[in-house]
Design an enzyme around this catalytic site. Structure first.
Site, PDB file in Angstrom:
ATOM      1  N   GLU A  34      -9.152  -0.468   1.406  1.00 10.31           N
ATOM      2  CA  GLU A  34      -8.488  -0.316   0.313  1.00 10.31           C
ATOM      3  C   GLU A  34      -9.265  -1.087  -1.008  1.00 10.31           C
ATOM      4  O   GLU A  34      -9.088  -0.871  -2.194  1.00 10.31           O
ATOM      5  CB  GLU A  34      -7.207  -0.898   0.695  1.00 10.31           C
ATOM      6  CG  GLU A  34      -6.166  -1.161  -0.142  1.00 10.31           C
ATOM      7  CD  GLU A  34      -5.068  -1.593  -0.140  1.00 10.31           C
ATOM      8  OE1 GLU A  34      -4.261  -1.847   0.824  1.00 10.31           O
ATOM      9  OE2 GLU A  34      -4.236  -2.414  -1.151  1.00 10.31           O
ATOM     10  N   HIS A  89       2.763  -2.358  -2.725  1.00  5.81           N
ATOM     11  CA  HIS A  89       2.325  -2.098  -1.498  1.00  5.81           C
ATOM     12  C   HIS A  89       1.528  -1.992  -1.525  1.00  5.81           C
ATOM     13  O   HIS A  89       0.417  -1.642  -0.568  1.00  5.81           O
ATOM     14  CB  HIS A  89       3.451  -1.190  -1.132  1.00  5.81           C
ATOM     15  CG  HIS A  89       2.842  -0.865  -0.002  1.00  5.81           C
ATOM     16  ND1 HIS A  89       3.350  -1.885   1.340  1.00  5.81           N
ATOM     17  CD2 HIS A  89       2.167   0.303   0.454  1.00  5.81           C
ATOM     18  CE1 HIS A  89       3.096  -1.219   2.299  1.00  5.81           C
ATOM     19  NE2 HIS A  89       2.553   0.162   1.919  1.00  5.81           N
ATOM     20  N   ARG A 107       5.901   8.171  -3.274  1.00  6.27           N
ATOM     21  CA  ARG A 107       6.298   6.913  -3.201  1.00  6.27           C
ATOM     22  C   ARG A 107       6.388   6.825  -5.163  1.00  6.27           C
ATOM     23  O   ARG A 107       8.113   5.979  -5.166  1.00  6.27           O
ATOM     24  CB  ARG A 107       5.479   5.945  -2.871  1.00  6.27           C
ATOM     25  CG  ARG A 107       5.066   6.243  -1.218  1.00  6.27           C
ATOM     26  CD  ARG A 107       3.874   5.350  -1.043  1.00  6.27           C
ATOM     27  NE  ARG A 107       4.517   5.519   0.721  1.00  6.27           N
ATOM     28  CZ  ARG A 107       3.277   4.894   0.984  1.00  6.27           C
ATOM     29  NH1 ARG A 107       2.945   3.806   0.908  1.00  6.27           N
ATOM     30  NH2 ARG A 107       3.843   5.196   2.522  1.00  6.27           N
ATOM     31  N   HIS A 146       6.309   0.871  -3.475  1.00  5.72           N
ATOM     32  CA  HIS A 146       6.610   1.622  -2.569  1.00  5.72           C
ATOM     33  C   HIS A 146       8.612   1.666  -2.061  1.00  5.72           C
ATOM     34  O   HIS A 146       9.126  -0.297  -2.825  1.00  5.72           O
ATOM     35  CB  HIS A 146       6.333   0.517  -1.380  1.00  5.72           C
ATOM     36  CG  HIS A 146       6.288   1.612  -0.329  1.00  5.72           C
ATOM     37  ND1 HIS A 146       7.695   1.450   0.839  1.00  5.72           N
ATOM     38  CD2 HIS A 146       5.528   1.914   0.791  1.00  5.72           C
ATOM     39  CE1 HIS A 146       7.331   2.986   1.844  1.00  5.72           C
ATOM     40  NE2 HIS A 146       6.048   2.608   1.725  1.00  5.72           N
ATOM     41  N   LEU A 185      -8.818  -2.576   9.553  1.00  7.00           N
ATOM     42  CA  LEU A 185      -9.531  -0.909   9.626  1.00  7.00           C
ATOM     43  C   LEU A 185     -10.567  -0.582   9.535  1.00  7.00           C
ATOM     44  O   LEU A 185     -11.701  -0.106  10.337  1.00  7.00           O
ATOM     45  CB  LEU A 185      -7.997   0.149   9.585  1.00  7.00           C
ATOM     46  CG  LEU A 185      -7.454   0.021  10.770  1.00  7.00           C
ATOM     47  CD1 LEU A 185      -6.438   0.957  10.119  1.00  7.00           C
ATOM     48  CD2 LEU A 185      -7.528  -0.114  12.040  1.00  7.00           C
ATOM     49  N   ALA A 186     -10.951  -0.582   8.077  1.00  8.30           N
ATOM     50  CA  ALA A 186     -12.372  -0.315   7.114  1.00  8.30           C
ATOM     51  C   ALA A 186     -13.589  -0.847   7.700  1.00  8.30           C
ATOM     52  O   ALA A 186     -14.399  -1.161   8.842  1.00  8.30           O
ATOM     53  CB  ALA A 186     -11.983  -0.509   6.174  1.00  8.30           C
ATOM     54  N   GLY A 187     -14.055  -2.091   7.751  1.00  9.82           N
ATOM     55  CA  GLY A 187     -14.572  -2.976   8.528  1.00  9.82           C
ATOM     56  C   GLY A 187     -14.953  -3.074   9.589  1.00  9.82           C
ATOM     57  O   GLY A 187     -16.053  -3.065  10.399  1.00  9.82           O
TER      58      GLY A 187
HETATM   59  C1  LIG Z   1       3.655  -3.181   5.267  1.00  6.23           C
HETATM   60  C2  LIG Z   1       2.479  -2.397   5.477  1.00  6.23           C
HETATM   61  C3  LIG Z   1       2.755  -1.420   5.751  1.00  6.23           C
HETATM   62  C4  LIG Z   1       2.002  -0.167   6.075  1.00  6.23           C
HETATM   63  N1  LIG Z   1       1.503   0.718   6.578  1.00  6.23           N
HETATM   64  C5  LIG Z   1       0.736   1.553   6.310  1.00  6.23           C
HETATM   65  C6  LIG Z   1       1.110   2.619   7.313  1.00  6.23           C
HETATM   66  O1  LIG Z   1       1.820   2.751   7.997  1.00  6.23           O
HETATM   67  N2  LIG Z   1       0.042   4.215   7.330  1.00  6.23           N
HETATM   68  C7  LIG Z   1      -0.723   3.986   6.253  1.00  6.23           C
HETATM   69  O2  LIG Z   1      -2.038   5.037   6.222  1.00  6.23           O
HETATM   70  N3  LIG Z   1      -1.404   2.767   5.513  1.00  6.23           N
HETATM   71  C8  LIG Z   1      -0.337   1.659   5.213  1.00  6.23           C
HETATM   72  N4  LIG Z   1      -0.166   0.688   5.190  1.00  6.23           N
HETATM   73  C9  LIG Z   1      -1.604   0.277   4.082  1.00  6.23           C
HETATM   74  C10 LIG Z   1      -2.614   0.468   5.027  1.00  6.23           C
HETATM   75  O3  LIG Z   1      -2.075  -0.947   6.114  1.00  6.23           O
HETATM   76  C11 LIG Z   1      -3.801  -0.295   4.447  1.00  6.23           C
HETATM   77  O4  LIG Z   1      -4.012   0.046   2.762  1.00  6.23           O
HETATM   78  C12 LIG Z   1      -5.319  -0.383   4.867  1.00  6.23           C
HETATM   79  O5  LIG Z   1      -5.152  -1.509   6.284  1.00  6.23           O
HETATM   80  C13 LIG Z   1      -6.343  -2.142   4.828  1.00  6.23           C
HETATM   81  O6  LIG Z   1      -6.999  -1.889   5.300  1.00  6.23           O
HETATM   82  P1  LIG Z   1      -8.457  -2.157   4.889  1.00  6.23           P
HETATM   83  O7  LIG Z   1      -9.797  -2.407   6.106  1.00  6.23           O
HETATM   84  O8  LIG Z   1      -9.251  -2.241   3.903  1.00  6.23           O
HETATM   85  O9  LIG Z   1      -7.826  -3.818   4.545  1.00  6.23           O
HETATM   86  P2  LIG Z   1      -7.227  -5.023   5.586  1.00  6.23           P
HETATM   87  O10 LIG Z   1      -6.806  -4.715   6.666  1.00  6.23           O
HETATM   88  O11 LIG Z   1      -6.656  -5.868   4.271  1.00  6.23           O
HETATM   89  O12 LIG Z   1      -8.588  -6.056   5.969  1.00  6.23           O
HETATM   90  C14 LIG Z   1      -9.176  -6.905   4.936  1.00  6.23           C
HETATM   91  C15 LIG Z   1     -10.430  -8.079   5.973  1.00  6.23           C
HETATM   92  O13 LIG Z   1     -11.017  -8.658   4.660  1.00  6.23           O
HETATM   93  C16 LIG Z   1     -10.737 -10.101   5.036  1.00  6.23           C
HETATM   94  N5  LIG Z   1     -10.921 -10.521   3.916  1.00  6.23           N
HETATM   95  C17 LIG Z   1     -10.570 -10.110   2.944  1.00  6.23           C
HETATM   96  N6  LIG Z   1     -11.355 -10.965   1.262  1.00  6.23           N
HETATM   97  C18 LIG Z   1     -12.272 -12.071   2.379  1.00  6.23           C
HETATM   98  C19 LIG Z   1     -12.877 -12.878   1.882  1.00  6.23           C
HETATM   99  N7  LIG Z   1     -12.811 -13.335   0.739  1.00  6.23           N
HETATM  100  N8  LIG Z   1     -14.027 -13.631   2.498  1.00  6.23           N
HETATM  101  C20 LIG Z   1     -14.034 -13.137   3.760  1.00  6.23           C
HETATM  102  N9  LIG Z   1     -12.965 -11.462   4.114  1.00  6.23           N
HETATM  103  C21 LIG Z   1     -12.291 -11.197   3.698  1.00  6.23           C
HETATM  104  C22 LIG Z   1      -9.366  -9.849   5.687  1.00  6.23           C
HETATM  105  O14 LIG Z   1      -9.899 -11.449   6.739  1.00  6.23           O
HETATM  106  C23 LIG Z   1      -9.749  -8.695   6.713  1.00  6.23           C
HETATM  107  O15 LIG Z   1     -10.501  -8.822   8.090  1.00  6.23           O
HETATM  108  C24 LIG Z   1       0.700  -0.531   4.961  1.00  6.23           C
HETATM  109  C25 LIG Z   1       0.467  -1.694   4.104  1.00  6.23           C
HETATM  110  C26 LIG Z   1       1.511  -2.870   4.143  1.00  6.23           C
HETATM  111  C27 LIG Z   1       1.669  -3.854   3.178  1.00  6.23           C
END
Ligand SMILES: Cc1cc2nc3c(=O)[nH]c(=O)nc-3n(C[C@H](O)[C@H](O)[C@H](O)COP(=O)(O)OP(=O)(O)OC[C@H]3O[C@@H](n4cnc5c(N)ncnc54)[C@H](O)[C@@H]3O)c2cc1C
Length: 680
Positions: A468, A444, A369, A304, A81-83
């Site tokens: 995150e 979590h 939590r 969690h 989501l962030a990226g």
């Molecule tokens: C089961 C579960 C349910 C959840 N439910 C909720 C919810 O209901 N509400 C809420 O607010 N939060 C929830 N969370 C937390 C939330 O989902 C995450 O904190 C959030 O989605 C993280 O998003 P992000 O974009 O930071 O990272 P991620 O979605 O983890 O994306 C990481 C990205 O980085 C890439 N990447 C990582 N390392 C490398 C590397 N070395 N080289 C190249 N690419 C790399 C991956 O390919 C991926 O594209 C939940 C978490 C879990 C585990």
């Protein structure tokens, strides 16, 4: 490295701080494990009224005109989501973006797993919500260990996220009249969580992915699937590129740009068992840390409360049951230990202990939590857990929908939570419409991450960190449904407004592919891959990871003690030494090799794990997800020590995993009074 220590914390502290005068220095349990560096200050947040700081910063941040944006390139690592939201927005703005991710599609990022929802201060329910209340709840929920300016901005931007996503077509749940519906999450007394059944992350990710794909088609974003970042390239002190491994062909490649954004997610998998996607890792952040990016609050881990309990040693993954279930499900254990092996349906009301409702009548089952997790552990430690024995205890509590089904009807419960119930029943073989679910806390989310200033820039100029992966806005405990909010706030709204201030200094001198820093970074990756492949030892990568996870859970999990943490540090050091002597990595480097991928990630976890334990050891207070047994109130609640620990602990790489340097960023509270948290 950027000089973020130039302004001393004392001089940056505006009047009105609620932090008490420092008393006699507290006992330093971690003396000898680290050295103390200069204090740091985040000087980027404007002073003045908190509700005008972000507007002011948007105005102050320098602009890059549209014609010049085309000349500037940005690497984004991660398309969760962030990226994905950042890549889409930066592409739309006209920058040249290269987006890297290790899955075959951005749609498989860990964000897809998010179930419960996303917070926003829209006050659609008319129940007293406001930007200020979301700000207040988040600062309090984080146990007063987050930055006020950042949290206020998050609350302010939250409403825009919903508008953006609705415009993209994200199918949020609606009420009968067609308005967007809300539900409640822990630690708050209003309903502000927007959701799409139990698939909120998936639907939001499809929105962000489509926005990014639009830019791919427009030629502003170039995606690099199945590419893992294994090193950061720093030239003249600035982040200028990354080294990747093509996970299909094994090719080691260098990619150069004017700035780098890490959106690589959290590191909960250091515990081996967690609710995170199997591939979630710390490598991108850790490589940047070793190149000079500070790592903040690594020990703040969210455990969690509502996960499916561990069933045995064979397991490699834990499953979350969304916090949204606590809206209608009631948590209980039997009052008497001798009832614990009975069929729960045979235990009458008067013999049940709805312990959260009993201990915290104001918030009941919707306490935050950290508190719900700790109480579940307490119940099990008292011998009142349910389910099969794990070791010498039953590790489970009931989450019961009988009353909700009676009140709302089965079809209403099914409409709200159907997919979660199906998931539970497929994994456990039990029918939660008939028998209460059994749940237990599990790792979590990680509140810690790379340190960033108000602009989301790390201590390496030109390296920005979002989602995150940064140490973020959640302090010592994240409230439910706030991670999606923060990831999308960072990607859609914050970063695009702050990175331009850095890019306005461009165009930057081109970096030659054979510049010494580039050649060296690439050679480091090649050497490391070869080293891992050549050890040819006797233990699998997974066995090291599992053992590290056991150590982390036992000593740096729900409850931590000085003695336990010292034991953990010694054991991790020994395990790391054994890893580099005896790990067996199968296959070769020139093809798809999951054993090699895992080995690199576990090697980094083995260094991070030690830093987490040192951070936990030095912080002799309990706050949020960090519970030190030595620091609790007489009734067993977490006891913070604001006089000595109201700071962000930002760690600098000291040249060796066992020699970190601590920089403190004092936390100043002008708008929320620091108090002992109470949800009673
Ligand atoms: C089961 C579960 C349910 C959840 N439910 C909720 C919810 O209901 N509400 C809420 O607010 N939060 C929830 N969370 C937390 C939330 O989902 C995450 O904190 C959030 O989605 C993280 O998003 P992000 O974009 O930071 O990272 P991620 O979605 O983890 O994306 C990481 C990205 O980085 C890439 N990447 C990582 N390392 C490398 C590397 N070395 N080289 C190249 N690419 C790399 C991956 O390919 C991926 O594209 C939940 C978490 C879990 C585990």
């Amino acid at each position: 490295m950027r000089d973020v220590t130039a302004v001393s914390s004392a001089s940056s502290a505006p009047a009105g701080t609620a932090v008490e005068e420092k008393e006699a220095p507290v006992q330093d349990d971690a003396a000898g494990y680290y050295t103390l560096g200069d204090p740091i200050s985040d000087a980027k947040a404007p002073r003045g009224p908190i509700d005008q700081r972000w507007t002011q910063r948007i105005f102050d941040a320098r602009l890059v005109n549209p014609a010049n944006r085309r000349k500037l390139s940005i690497i984004v690592v991660g398309t969760g989501l962030a990226g994905a939201s950042a890549a889409a927005t930066l592409g739309e703005a006209g920058y040249r973006v290269q987006a890297f991710f290790y899955q075959d599609s951005p749609r498989r990022a860990h964000s897809i797993a998010a179930q419960g929802g996303i917070n926003a201060a829209k006050n659609y329910k008319g129940d007293g919500d406001s930007i200020h209340r979301l700000f207040y709840d988040t600062v309090k929920g984080g146990d007063y260990r987050s930055r006020e300016s950042n949290v206020y901005r998050l609350a302010e931007v939250s409403a825009n996220i919903i508008d953006q996503c609705v415009a993209q077509g994200v199918p949020f749940a609606r009420e009968y009249g067609g308005l967007l519906d809300n539900r409640s999450f822990g630690g708050v007394q209003v309903s502000r969580t927007f959701y799409a059944r139990g698939q909120t992350g998936q639907q939001l990710l499809i929105g962000a992915y489509q926005a990014m794909e639009r830019q791919v088609a427009a030629g502003t974003v170039t995606p690099y699937a199945r590419h893992e970042m294994l090193e950061l390239i720093v030239v003249d002190g600035k982040a200028r590129g990354i080294v990747t491994r093509d996970m299909v062909s094994g090719a080691i490649e260098t990619h150069l740009a004017d700035a780098v954004v890490l959106a690589s997610g959290g590191y909960g998998n250091v515990f081996f068992l967690s609710t995170n996607a199997m591939g979630s890792n710390v490598t991108a952040s850790w490589r940047a840390h070793r190149k000079g990016a500070f790592f903040a609050n690594p020990c703040y881990t969210q455990i969690h409360p509502t996960c499916i309990p561990v069933s045995g040693e064979h397991q490699s993954k834990l499953t979350l049951m969304s916090e949204s279930l606590r809206n209608d499900g009631r948590i209980w254990v039997p009052k008497r230990a001798e009832d614990c092996d009975k069929d729960p349906r045979d235990i009458p009301e008067e013999d049940r202990d709805y312990y959260l409702e009993r201990i915290y009548p104001s918030f009941g089952n919707l306490v935050p939590r950290d508190i719900a997790s700790r109480q579940a552990k307490n119940m099990c430690d008292e011998g009142r857990g349910v389910g099969p024995m794990v070791g010498d205890k039953r590790r489970g509590v009931y989450l019961d929908f009988a009353e909700a089904i009676q009140r709302l009807g089965r079809s209403a419960v099914e409409a709200k939570y159907g997919n979660l119930f199906d998931m539970y029943s497929r994994i456990t073989g039990e029918d939660p419409y008939q028998v209460p679910m059994r749940i237990y806390p599990a790792v979590h989310y990680t509140m810690g991450g790379l340190w960033v200033d108000y602009d989301l820039q790390s201590t390496i100029p030109g390296l920005f960190v979002i989602g995150e992966a940064n140490f973020s806005d959640h302090g010592a405990n994240r409230l439910g449904a706030s991670a999606l909010m923060q990831g999308l706030a960072d990607g859609y709204f914050v970063l695009p407004n702050t990175i331009r201030d850095y890019l306005a200094d461009g165009p930057f001198p081109a970096v030659a592919p054979d510049a010494p820093e580039v050649v060296e970074a690439r050679a480091d990756v090649e050497d490391r891959v070869q080293r891992l492949l050549s050890i040819n030892g006797s233990r699998t990568v997974d066995s090291f990871h599992r053992e590290l996870g056991h150590i982390m859970w036992e000593y740096c999990g729900m409850e931590r003690t000085a003695e336990g943490l010292r034991t953990a540090i010694e054991r991790i050091r020994a395990l790391r030494e054994e890893f580099w002597r005896d790990v067996r990595v199968l296959g070769t480097g020139d093809s798809l090799n999951q054993s090699l991928e895992k080995a690199g990630r576990v090697a980094d976890f083995l260094e991070l794990g030690e830093l987490m334990c040192i951070d936990a050891l030095h912080r002799r207070e309990s706050c949020g997800g960090h519970f030190r047994a030595e620091s609790q109130t007489p009734d067993g609640e977490a006891l913070r020590d604001d006089a000595n620990f109201a700071y962000v602990g930002a760690w600098e790489w000291g040249g060796d995993p066992s020699a970190p340097v601590l920089h403190k960023e004092d936390l100043v509270y002008e708008f929320v009074e620091m108090k002992q948290r109470s949800y009673k």
